[in-house]
Structure formats: C-alpha cells, structure tokens
Design a protein around this motif. Structure first.
Motif, PDB file in Angstrom:
ATOM      1  N   VAL A   1     -27.092  14.024 -15.926  1.00  0.00           N
ATOM      2  CA  VAL A   1     -27.003  14.539 -17.299  1.00  0.00           C
ATOM      3  C   VAL A   1     -25.868  15.556 -17.407  1.00  0.00           C
ATOM      4  O   VAL A   1     -25.117  15.554 -18.384  1.00  0.00           O
ATOM      5  CB  VAL A   1     -28.355  15.135 -17.742  1.00  0.00           C
ATOM      6  CG1 VAL A   1     -28.215  15.871 -19.068  1.00  0.00           C
ATOM      7  CG2 VAL A   1     -29.404  14.034 -17.843  1.00  0.00           C
ATOM      8  N   ALA A   2     -25.709  16.392 -16.389  1.00  0.00           N
ATOM      9  CA  ALA A   2     -24.618  17.372 -16.402  1.00  0.00           C
ATOM     10  C   ALA A   2     -23.266  16.663 -16.464  1.00  0.00           C
ATOM     11  O   ALA A   2     -22.358  17.107 -17.186  1.00  0.00           O
ATOM     12  CB  ALA A   2     -24.696  18.270 -15.172  1.00  0.00           C
ATOM     13  N   ASP A   3     -23.120  15.562 -15.743  1.00  0.00           N
ATOM     14  CA  ASP A   3     -21.862  14.817 -15.803  1.00  0.00           C
ATOM     15  C   ASP A   3     -21.628  14.233 -17.191  1.00  0.00           C
ATOM     16  O   ASP A   3     -20.497  14.235 -17.695  1.00  0.00           O
ATOM     17  CB  ASP A   3     -21.842  13.711 -14.746  1.00  0.00           C
ATOM     18  CG  ASP A   3     -21.531  14.238 -13.352  1.00  0.00           C
ATOM     19  OD1 ASP A   3     -21.153  15.435 -13.222  1.00  0.00           O
ATOM     20  OD2 ASP A   3     -21.649  13.462 -12.394  1.00  0.00           O
ATOM     21  N   ALA A   4     -22.678  13.758 -17.839  1.00  0.00           N
ATOM     22  CA  ALA A   4     -22.553  13.230 -19.202  1.00  0.00           C
ATOM     23  C   ALA A   4     -22.159  14.337 -20.178  1.00  0.00           C
ATOM     24  O   ALA A   4     -21.267  14.153 -21.015  1.00  0.00           O
ATOM     25  CB  ALA A   4     -23.859  12.569 -19.639  1.00  0.00           C
ATOM     26  N   VAL A   5     -22.801  15.478 -20.066  1.00  0.00           N
ATOM     27  CA  VAL A   5     -22.493  16.610 -20.959  1.00  0.00           C
ATOM     28  C   VAL A   5     -21.068  17.099 -20.705  1.00  0.00           C
ATOM     29  O   VAL A   5     -20.345  17.454 -21.649  1.00  0.00           O
ATOM     30  CB  VAL A   5     -23.524  17.742 -20.796  1.00  0.00           C
ATOM     31  CG1 VAL A   5     -23.098  18.991 -21.552  1.00  0.00           C
ATOM     32  CG2 VAL A   5     -24.906  17.269 -21.260  1.00  0.00           C
ATOM     33  N   ARG A   6     -20.636  17.077 -19.465  1.00  0.00           N
ATOM     34  CA  ARG A   6     -19.260  17.467 -19.138  1.00  0.00           C
ATOM     35  C   ARG A   6     -18.262  16.570 -19.880  1.00  0.00           C
ATOM     36  O   ARG A   6     -17.268  17.054 -20.441  1.00  0.00           O
ATOM     37  CB  ARG A   6     -19.035  17.393 -17.630  1.00  0.00           C
ATOM     38  CG  ARG A   6     -17.709  17.963 -17.173  1.00  0.00           C
ATOM     39  CD  ARG A   6     -17.584  18.013 -15.650  1.00  0.00           C
ATOM     40  NE  ARG A   6     -18.520  18.998 -15.096  1.00  0.00           N
ATOM     41  CZ  ARG A   6     -19.618  18.686 -14.388  1.00  0.00           C
ATOM     42  NH1 ARG A   6     -19.922  17.423 -14.125  1.00  0.00           N
ATOM     43  NH2 ARG A   6     -20.413  19.630 -13.930  1.00  0.00           N
ATOM     44  N   VAL A   7     -18.522  15.276 -19.905  1.00  0.00           N
ATOM     45  CA  VAL A   7     -17.662  14.333 -20.636  1.00  0.00           C
ATOM     46  C   VAL A   7     -17.608  14.726 -22.114  1.00  0.00           C
ATOM     47  O   VAL A   7     -16.524  14.755 -22.724  1.00  0.00           O
ATOM     48  CB  VAL A   7     -18.176  12.886 -20.474  1.00  0.00           C
ATOM     49  CG1 VAL A   7     -17.491  11.941 -21.459  1.00  0.00           C
ATOM     50  CG2 VAL A   7     -17.987  12.405 -19.042  1.00  0.00           C
ATOM     51  N   VAL A   8     -18.753  15.035 -22.684  1.00  0.00           N
ATOM     52  CA  VAL A   8     -18.809  15.415 -24.106  1.00  0.00           C
ATOM     53  C   VAL A   8     -18.005  16.689 -24.349  1.00  0.00           C
ATOM     54  O   VAL A   8     -17.177  16.755 -25.262  1.00  0.00           O
ATOM     55  CB  VAL A   8     -20.273  15.605 -24.559  1.00  0.00           C
ATOM     56  CG1 VAL A   8     -20.325  16.195 -25.965  1.00  0.00           C
ATOM     57  CG2 VAL A   8     -21.028  14.289 -24.496  1.00  0.00           C
ATOM     58  N   ARG A   9     -18.219  17.692 -23.536  1.00  0.00           N
ATOM     59  CA  ARG A   9     -17.527  18.973 -23.739  1.00  0.00           C
ATOM     60  C   ARG A   9     -16.025  18.848 -23.552  1.00  0.00           C
ATOM     61  O   ARG A   9     -15.245  19.485 -24.257  1.00  0.00           O
ATOM     62  CB  ARG A   9     -18.125  20.032 -22.829  1.00  0.00           C
ATOM     63  CG  ARG A   9     -19.536  20.375 -23.269  1.00  0.00           C
ATOM     64  CD  ARG A   9     -20.146  21.481 -22.472  1.00  0.00           C
ATOM     65  NE  ARG A   9     -21.501  21.742 -22.973  1.00  0.00           N
ATOM     66  CZ  ARG A   9     -22.334  22.594 -22.420  1.00  0.00           C
ATOM     67  NH1 ARG A   9     -21.978  23.269 -21.344  1.00  0.00           N
ATOM     68  NH2 ARG A   9     -23.530  22.766 -22.935  1.00  0.00           N
TER      69      ARG A   9
END
Length: 99
Positions: free
Chosen positions: A20-28
């Motif tokens: 999930v952190a990797d997904a949120v990193r992509v978004v940010r």
C-alpha cells in the motif's frame, strides 16, 4: 473528477502495508491533489491522468502478488476543480450551522 480507490495484493502475508505504501508513493509522486485515509486514497484530476495514476499504483502493488484487488469509486463532474477539499468544507459548514 475525484477517484477514491483501494488497492491491495491478494494471497500475500497478513500485512499489506509495504504494498500500500508503494501505491500511495505512486499517487504522491504524480503531483495530483490527493488524500489518503485508513481505507482509501482519493485523487483529483482529469480522467486520463487520474486513471493512469490508478493503473501505475495497481502495477506497483502487483509486484507483491500475482493477484490484486482494486476497489474504485469516481465522482465525475466536469468543470469543477478543488473538490477534494471543497466537498468536505461544505459539509463542515452545514454541521457548524445546522439551521
């Protein structure tokens, strides 16, 4: 448009925090306005740019598992921007003045 989505690997360990952190990193890193809470990440932008970010975030999670769960909800309202915060402010205003 606003898109709220949740993405997680299936069939992996009990904790999905790294994925999930990797997904949120992509978004940010996308530069689009966004907000993450305990259940969803919401992004604001045009259809093609938002969906491209969701795709990249899903692919990032896919690196953790051969199967990925994606839940998506969209508010498509052409001509409106700043709704990521404006929608919440309108509700808060009504709560402060219930008349």
């Amino acid at each position: 448009m606003l898109v709220a989505f949740s993405v997680a690997p299936l069939g992996s360990a009990e904790s999905v925090s790294d994925a999930v952190a990797d997904a949120v990193r992509v978004v940010r890193e996308s530069g689009l306005p966004n907000h993450t809470d305990s259940m969803f990440t919401t992004i604001e932008g045009e259809w093609d740019e938002v969906m491209a970010v969701v795709k990249r975030a899903t692919e990032a999670v896919g690196a953790y598992s051969g199967r990925v769960s994606l839940v998506l909800k969209a508010d498509i309202r052409p001509g409106f921007t700043g709704e990521l915060t404006a929608k919440v402010l309108r509700v808060e205003e009504r709560l402060a003045d219930p008349s």
